[in-house]
Design an enzyme around this catalytic site. Sequence first.
Site, PDB file in Angstrom:
ATOM      1  N   SER A 193      13.770 -45.949  41.987  1.00 35.59           N
ATOM      2  CA  SER A 193      12.464 -45.951  42.641  1.00 35.59           C
ATOM      3  C   SER A 193      12.116 -44.616  43.278  1.00 35.59           C
ATOM      4  CB  SER A 193      12.422 -47.054  43.709  1.00 35.59           C
ATOM      5  OG  SER A 193      13.494 -46.925  44.622  1.00 35.59           O
ATOM      6  N   HIS A 245      11.486 -45.555  51.630  1.00 34.43           N
ATOM      7  CA  HIS A 245      11.163 -44.748  50.452  1.00 34.43           C
ATOM      8  C   HIS A 245      10.226 -43.618  50.864  1.00 34.43           C
ATOM      9  CE1 HIS A 245      12.819 -48.138  48.220  1.00 34.43           C
ATOM     10  NE2 HIS A 245      12.831 -47.369  47.151  1.00 34.43           N
TER      11      HIS A 245
END
Length: 265
Positions: free
Chosen positions: A42, A247
Amino acid sequence: MPRSRVPALAAALLALTATTVAGTSVGTGYAADVHYVALGDSYSAGGGSSTEYLNSCHQTTKSYPYLYAQATSPASFAFQACGGADTADVLNGQLGPLDAGTTLVSVTIGGNDVDLSGVMSSCLFGTEAACLDAVASAEAAAGAELPGRLGTLYTAIRARATGAKVVVLGYPKFFDLDKPLCPGMGATRRAALNHGAEVLDETIRAAVAKHPGFVYQDVTDRFAGHRLCDAEPWLHALNWPIGQSFHPTAAGQAGAYLPALRAGV
């Protein structure tokens, strides 16, 4: 995790004419000397940088591979990275576009092999003891299991892309530990998570050093001043959708990961 083979991109995304996205070719006309394949999890797909995903792999136009391709106009660009991928997923599902003509490969991988998301969950929602145990287990896995997995993957990449430069990017330290007041997580947990990220990065760096033509790019310092607890973080804390948590934001992709890739190339 699923790896999408996305159909043709919407017209708004055709700025990358001559790109291959998740195996789908679009147009022609880029420079003839660079053939770029973006692998990984990701952090490469761009999870967290946008809520408008190209496919079920959570690839985004804000990801560093997409930004690099848009800026440099390679002859081809195969965007293979997929949210949730571990080394086995890359090995078994992302290497298809690699061949002797590939000149550049980028990859972030390893976090899911040590269950980074599970560690984060333990530290967010569990007791402090559970958090420290989860980090310790991840560090042990990084030392015992990850080197072999990375070595197998790197060897497979080189076997297919025999002449490519391979840029392996690390993971950031999540918290600015110099900021004592930081809502959401106590100092002991923050320090443990940063140490776990450091162990993960050192494991990846050591594996890269054993493979000629591979270069490691550390992103730790590129997030300095923009970690969690800083005024303008380039990382998500606990966030919704939950998969965006911890993230890089769009700013983190553009301001840290993209320059790291450029430096490696």
